[in-house]
Design a protein around this motif. Structure first.
Motif, PDB file in Angstrom:
ATOM      1  N   ARG A 178      19.631  -2.944  -7.236  1.00 13.79           N
ATOM      2  CA  ARG A 178      19.649  -1.664  -6.518  1.00 13.79           C
ATOM      3  C   ARG A 178      18.343  -0.932  -6.725  1.00 13.79           C
ATOM      4  NH1 ARG A 178      21.423   3.593  -8.246  1.00 13.79           N
ATOM      5  NH2 ARG A 178      22.076   4.909  -6.493  1.00 13.79           N
ATOM      6  N   LEU A 179      17.825  -0.379  -5.621  1.00  7.20           N
ATOM      7  CA  LEU A 179      16.685   0.536  -5.655  1.00  7.20           C
ATOM      8  C   LEU A 179      17.220   1.920  -5.309  1.00  7.20           C
ATOM      9  CD1 LEU A 179      13.601   1.020  -5.858  1.00  7.20           C
ATOM     10  CD2 LEU A 179      13.484   0.518  -3.400  1.00  7.20           C
ATOM     11  N   PRO A 180      17.331   2.841  -6.270  1.00  6.25           N
ATOM     12  CA  PRO A 180      17.986   4.122  -6.008  1.00  6.25           C
ATOM     13  C   PRO A 180      17.214   4.972  -5.004  1.00  6.25           C
ATOM     14  CG  PRO A 180      17.753   3.707  -8.369  1.00  6.25           C
ATOM     15  CD  PRO A 180      16.890   2.707  -7.663  1.00  6.25           C
ATOM     16  N   GLY A 181      17.940   5.665  -4.146  1.00  5.81           N
ATOM     17  CA  GLY A 181      17.342   6.644  -3.260  1.00  5.81           C
ATOM     18  C   GLY A 181      17.021   7.932  -3.997  1.00  5.81           C
ATOM     19  N   ARG A 182      16.168   8.762  -3.374  1.00  9.03           N
ATOM     20  CA  ARG A 182      15.698   9.984  -4.044  1.00  9.03           C
ATOM     21  C   ARG A 182      16.211  11.272  -3.425  1.00  9.03           C
ATOM     22  NH1 ARG A 182       9.314   8.539  -5.345  1.00  9.03           N
ATOM     23  NH2 ARG A 182       9.667   6.398  -6.094  1.00  9.03           N
ATOM     24  N   ASP A 183      17.078  11.150  -2.441  1.00  8.19           N
ATOM     25  CA  ASP A 183      17.669  12.340  -1.828  1.00  8.19           C
ATOM     26  C   ASP A 183      19.075  12.506  -2.394  1.00  8.19           C
ATOM     27  OD1 ASP A 183      18.880  14.263  -0.243  1.00  8.19           O
ATOM     28  OD2 ASP A 183      17.929  13.584   1.605  1.00  8.19           O
ATOM     29  N   PRO A 184      19.328  13.571  -3.150  1.00  7.04           N
ATOM     30  CA  PRO A 184      20.654  13.731  -3.760  1.00  7.04           C
ATOM     31  C   PRO A 184      21.789  13.700  -2.744  1.00  7.04           C
ATOM     32  CG  PRO A 184      19.103  15.305  -4.682  1.00  7.04           C
ATOM     33  CD  PRO A 184      18.404  14.650  -3.522  1.00  7.04           C
ATOM     34  N   ALA A 185      21.511  14.097  -1.524  1.00  3.60           N
ATOM     35  CA  ALA A 185      22.571  14.130  -0.514  1.00  3.60           C
ATOM     36  C   ALA A 185      22.824  12.768   0.121  1.00  3.60           C
ATOM     37  CB  ALA A 185      22.212  15.144   0.576  1.00  3.60           C
ATOM     38  N   LEU A 186      21.839  11.853   0.066  1.00  2.00           N
ATOM     39  CA  LEU A 186      21.961  10.581   0.770  1.00  2.00           C
ATOM     40  C   LEU A 186      21.893   9.356  -0.136  1.00  2.00           C
ATOM     41  CD1 LEU A 186      19.663  11.286   3.869  1.00  2.00           C
ATOM     42  CD2 LEU A 186      22.160  11.345   3.767  1.00  2.00           C
TER      43      LEU A 186
ATOM     44  N   GLY B  71      15.114   6.025   5.334  1.00  2.00           N
ATOM     45  CA  GLY B  71      14.559   7.352   5.552  1.00  2.00           C
ATOM     46  C   GLY B  71      13.743   7.867   4.396  1.00  2.00           C
ATOM     47  N   ALA B  72      13.024   8.947   4.659  1.00  2.00           N
ATOM     48  CA  ALA B  72      12.195   9.589   3.646  1.00  2.00           C
ATOM     49  C   ALA B  72      12.973  10.704   2.961  1.00  2.00           C
ATOM     50  CB  ALA B  72      10.924  10.159   4.287  1.00  2.00           C
ATOM     51  N   PRO B  73      12.758  10.882   1.654  1.00  4.35           N
ATOM     52  CA  PRO B  73      13.460  11.956   0.950  1.00  4.35           C
ATOM     53  C   PRO B  73      12.896  13.320   1.344  1.00  4.35           C
ATOM     54  CG  PRO B  73      11.867  10.946  -0.488  1.00  4.35           C
ATOM     55  CD  PRO B  73      11.856  10.151   0.786  1.00  4.35           C
ATOM     56  N   PRO B  74      13.613  14.394   1.056  1.00  2.00           N
ATOM     57  CA  PRO B  74      13.065  15.728   1.348  1.00  2.00           C
ATOM     58  C   PRO B  74      11.834  15.993   0.484  1.00  2.00           C
ATOM     59  CG  PRO B  74      15.041  15.890  -0.017  1.00  2.00           C
ATOM     60  CD  PRO B  74      14.933  14.460   0.421  1.00  2.00           C
ATOM     61  N   PRO B  75      10.908  16.802   0.951  1.00  2.42           N
ATOM     62  CA  PRO B  75       9.691  17.082   0.172  1.00  2.42           C
ATOM     63  C   PRO B  75      10.055  17.751  -1.157  1.00  2.42           C
ATOM     64  CG  PRO B  75       9.879  18.571   2.049  1.00  2.42           C
ATOM     65  CD  PRO B  75      10.936  17.537   2.233  1.00  2.42           C
ATOM     66  N   ALA B  76       9.254  17.394  -2.166  1.00  2.00           N
ATOM     67  CA  ALA B  76       9.473  17.987  -3.496  1.00  2.00           C
ATOM     68  C   ALA B  76       9.165  19.466  -3.463  1.00  2.00           C
ATOM     69  CB  ALA B  76       8.578  17.281  -4.526  1.00  2.00           C
ATOM     70  N   ARG B  77       9.918  20.231  -4.231  1.00  2.00           N
ATOM     71  CA  ARG B  77       9.683  21.677  -4.273  1.00  2.00           C
ATOM     72  C   ARG B  77       8.783  22.042  -5.436  1.00  2.00           C
ATOM     73  NH1 ARG B  77      15.170  24.794  -2.431  1.00  2.00           N
ATOM     74  NH2 ARG B  77      15.705  23.421  -0.701  1.00  2.00           N
TER      75      ARG B  77
ATOM     76  N   VAL C 142       0.875  -1.167   0.000  1.00  4.66           N
ATOM     77  CA  VAL C 142       0.000   0.000   0.000  1.00  4.66           C
ATOM     78  C   VAL C 142       0.916   1.221   0.000  1.00  4.66           C
ATOM     79  CG1 VAL C 142      -1.616   1.340   1.367  1.00  4.66           C
ATOM     80  CG2 VAL C 142      -1.874  -1.118   1.210  1.00  4.66           C
ATOM     81  N   ALA C 143       0.983   1.939  -1.089  1.00  6.71           N
ATOM     82  CA  ALA C 143       1.915   3.053  -1.210  1.00  6.71           C
ATOM     83  C   ALA C 143       1.236   4.341  -0.786  1.00  6.71           C
ATOM     84  CB  ALA C 143       2.416   3.161  -2.644  1.00  6.71           C
ATOM     85  N   THR C 144       0.704   4.346   0.434  1.00 10.43           N
ATOM     86  CA  THR C 144       0.073   5.552   0.945  1.00 10.43           C
ATOM     87  C   THR C 144       1.131   6.448   1.555  1.00 10.43           C
ATOM     88  OG1 THR C 144      -0.376   4.354   2.960  1.00 10.43           O
ATOM     89  CG2 THR C 144      -2.149   4.489   1.364  1.00 10.43           C
ATOM     90  N   ALA C 145       0.731   7.649   1.892  1.00  6.45           N
ATOM     91  CA  ALA C 145       1.654   8.692   2.311  1.00  6.45           C
ATOM     92  C   ALA C 145       2.794   8.205   3.193  1.00  6.45           C
ATOM     93  CB  ALA C 145       0.875   9.805   2.956  1.00  6.45           C
ATOM     94  N   PRO C 146       2.752   8.348   4.545  1.00  4.91           N
ATOM     95  CA  PRO C 146       3.886   7.824   5.293  1.00  4.91           C
ATOM     96  C   PRO C 146       3.793   6.305   5.318  1.00  4.91           C
ATOM     97  CG  PRO C 146       2.302   8.830   6.782  1.00  4.91           C
ATOM     98  CD  PRO C 146       1.758   8.984   5.384  1.00  4.91           C
TER      99      PRO C 146
ATOM    100  N   LEU D  28      12.243   6.752  -0.843  1.00  7.46           N
ATOM    101  CA  LEU D  28      13.323   6.500   0.100  1.00  7.46           C
ATOM    102  C   LEU D  28      14.432   7.511  -0.128  1.00  7.46           C
ATOM    103  CD1 LEU D  28      13.541   2.623  -0.382  1.00  7.46           C
ATOM    104  CD2 LEU D  28      12.456   3.816   1.526  1.00  7.46           C
ATOM    105  N   ALA D  29      15.059   7.940   0.946  1.00  7.08           N
ATOM    106  CA  ALA D  29      16.167   8.885   0.818  1.00  7.08           C
ATOM    107  C   ALA D  29      17.433   8.163   0.353  1.00  7.08           C
ATOM    108  CB  ALA D  29      16.414   9.583   2.152  1.00  7.08           C
ATOM    109  N   ARG D  30      17.780   7.092   1.057  1.00  4.24           N
ATOM    110  CA  ARG D  30      18.972   6.306   0.706  1.00  4.24           C
ATOM    111  C   ARG D  30      18.602   5.197  -0.274  1.00  4.24           C
ATOM    112  NH1 ARG D  30      19.444   7.517   6.228  1.00  4.24           N
ATOM    113  NH2 ARG D  30      21.367   8.670   6.704  1.00  4.24           N
ATOM    114  N   SER D  31      19.611   4.627  -0.882  1.00  2.81           N
ATOM    115  CA  SER D  31      19.404   3.513  -1.794  1.00  2.81           C
ATOM    116  C   SER D  31      19.369   2.199  -1.025  1.00  2.81           C
ATOM    117  CB  SER D  31      20.528   3.472  -2.835  1.00  2.81           C
ATOM    118  OG  SER D  31      20.557   4.654  -3.604  1.00  2.81           O
ATOM    119  N   LEU D  32      18.761   1.201  -1.633  1.00  2.00           N
ATOM    120  CA  LEU D  32      18.770  -0.149  -1.080  1.00  2.00           C
ATOM    121  C   LEU D  32      19.443  -1.095  -2.061  1.00  2.00           C
ATOM    122  CD1 LEU D  32      16.115   1.085   0.500  1.00  2.00           C
ATOM    123  CD2 LEU D  32      15.833  -1.313   1.089  1.00  2.00           C
ATOM    124  N   ILE D  33      20.202  -2.022  -1.521  1.00  2.00           N
ATOM    125  CA  ILE D  33      20.777  -3.125  -2.286  1.00  2.00           C
ATOM    126  C   ILE D  33      20.085  -4.403  -1.842  1.00  2.00           C
ATOM    127  CG2 ILE D  33      22.821  -4.588  -2.605  1.00  2.00           C
ATOM    128  CD1 ILE D  33      23.162  -2.103  -4.170  1.00  2.00           C
TER     129      ILE D  33
END
Length: 502
Positions: free
Chosen positions: A281-289, A496-502, A18-22, A340-345
């Motif tokens: 690999r499942l790439p993370g979505r936070d450029p910093a993490l 972790g969760a990525p930063p909110p989209a701008r 279930v890909a609901t919000a949190p 996800l903020a970080r990537s998963l292997i």
């Protein structure tokens, strides 16, 4: 695979994520049904396929194992995950060498005074490791009590260079840890005296008919040569005179040296085989993490054919570890569309049964540097037979992995305890390189069951390293469903969760 004194528990109907919000982060969402996240139908399908007779037990370098790799590749591609193996494929090649021991030319001889006693491969079994452990050796005997006692006594021991250390069996993993320590002491070999022939038969059969090692990248430094590890029957201990040593002498003397020498003559055929880890690999979505990763892993290999029981010599490896492999696939399916903020292997290792060789190779040649791996979660404790309410982290205590697991457990009304890291499965290869890692183990106290019912389920289904460890339609899947759910939640917490989209 860790052999359990394990208990475990239940759930409901299955669907996909279930890909609901949190993603099940707090309150009612945190208590959502496993059925909303982990699909038991898929768990069953994956495990049935991997444990099918057509894959012939997934032994290293066999057509059956190649078939398992092809199945994993198709599933990972279907999930839309990125290949993270060699050459932008899902496969990470393992340079394995198969060792077929010659039973007619391999034997152990005890020299004691003017007498000698010879033992063949029915009385002693040789474990794997590095290429250097497959060799003959000879040396005077140093008796060190149990494997666990020997570990604590090593600091008081005289020189062990050229000596053969003999111990009695200790806790799981203690002999491997001792053998590793003895390499620094230049010992010639290590022999574990087992309590009876049944234990020897199970250990000899645990890795199948052959042994394996990773082709070395270079010569072993002479200062640290790996120590051959053998296990043998009580008759060898009696030939050494160990049954006559009083307990009082053991308590007062760190090491006792009977007037005995062990000579081990080793002969075998060696052949390179083709095997591979499978890595996605499942790439993370936070450029910093996104450069950091959380690894979720399980081994997909088993031992193929071994000693027959009631005429059956095919070891299908359902509990060990088709179910763990299916759980990692389920975790990947649950998390693939979650931000996800970080990537998963997602790592599926070969040659775990041979001493965690696949994970050792991955740790030495990771697609993402281990310094950027924040945690590794290993699913090799077998399928829970009903949903657990307690969890054990073997290794990982006092780390961010531990903290994440406790936060998840608290939100669901579960408990978490930690045990020391030990050489029991693939998580060890991450631990020894400084990566927070755990073998995730279901604890005691299954939902809705009495201890007697738990025991009956274990006796019914826990058949690891036996020919009857096979898929059956009646297998209870809801415990494995929660096992995969907990792993997914902990991985999600760490990523972790990525930063909110701008």
């Amino acid at each position: 695979m860790r052999s359990p004194a394990i208990r475990i528990g239940r759930s409901g109907r299955a669907a996909v994520l279930v890909a609901t919000a949190p993603f099940l982060t707090a309150g009612a969402a945190a208590r959502a049904s496993e059925a909303q996240v982990i699909d038991t139908t898929l768990l069953a399908r994956h495990a049935r396929t991997l444990a099918h007779d057509s894959l012939a037990g997934r032994a290293n370098g066999t057509a059956g194992q190649h078939g398992a790799v092809a199945y994993l590749e198709r599933e990972l591609e279907r999930l839309g995950l990125e290949p993270a193996g060699d050459g932008r494929t899902f496969r990470q090649r393992l340079p394995l060498v198969r060792v077929d021991i010659d039973p007619l030319r391999t034997r152990l001889v005890v020299h004691r005074g003017a007498s000698q006693s010879a033992f063949d491969t029915d009385a002693v079994t040789h474990f794997g490791g590095d290429s250097a452990v497959f060799r003959s050796f000879r040396g005077p005997v140093v008796y060190a009590g149990s494997a666990a006692e020997a570990l604590s006594r090593l600091g008081q021991a005289p020189s062990l260079a050229g000596k053969v250390v003999v111990v009695t069996a200790g806790p799981p993993g203690s002999a491997n840890t001792l053998a590793d320590s003895l390499a620094d002491r230049r010992a010639a070999g290590l022999l574990v005296i087992l309590p009876d022939a049944g234990v020897l038969a199970r250990l000899a059969n645990a890795r199948g008919r052959s042994r394996f090692f990773l082709a070395p990248d270079g010569e072993q430094p002479e200062a640290r040569r790996p120590v051959p590890l053998l296990a043998g029957l009580p008759e060898i201990g009696r030939a050494l005179g160990l049954d006559g040593i009083p307990a009082s002498r053991l308590q007062s003397t760190p090491f006792l040296s009977p007037d005995a020498t062990i000579e081990y003559s080793f002969s075998a055929d060696f052949a390179a085989v083709e095997a591979a880890n499978v890595v996605a690999r499942l790439p993370g979505r936070d450029p910093a993490l996104a450069r950091e990763v959380v690894v979720v892993l399980a081994h997909y290999d088993h031992i193929g054919f071994a000693a027959p029981v009631d005429g059956d010599s095919l070891y299908n490896g359902f509990i060990d570890n088709a179910v763990g492999t299916s759980a990692v696939l389920a975790v990947a399916a649950a998390l693939r569309e979650t931000p996800l903020a970080r990537s998963l292997i997602f790592l599926f290792t070969a040659a775990e049964e041979e001493g965690s060789l696949g994970s050792r190779h991955y740790a030495a040649h990771p697609p993402v540097p281990l310094g950027r791996t924040i945690a590794a979660i290993n699913l090799d404790a077998g399928a829970p037979l009903a949903p657990p309410r307690a969890w054990i982290l073997e290794g990982g205590g006092g780390t961010r992995l531990d903290s994440a697991a406790r936060r998840v457990a608290t939100r669901h009304g579960w408990t978490v305890s930690a045990e020391p890291a030990r050489f029991s499965s693939d998580q060890w290869r991450f631990h020894e390189r400084g990566v927070p890692s755990t073998l995730l183990v279901p604890g005691e106290g299954w939902e809705g069951l009495t201890p007697e019912q738990e025991t009956q389920l274990i006796q019914r289904w826990w058949r690891a390293h036996r020919p009857d460890d096979e898929w059956e339609p009646a297998f209870p899947w809801h415990g494995l469903q929660r096992y995969a759910l907990f792993a997914a939640l902990v991985a999600r917490e760490l990523a972790g969760a990525p930063p909110p989209a701008r």
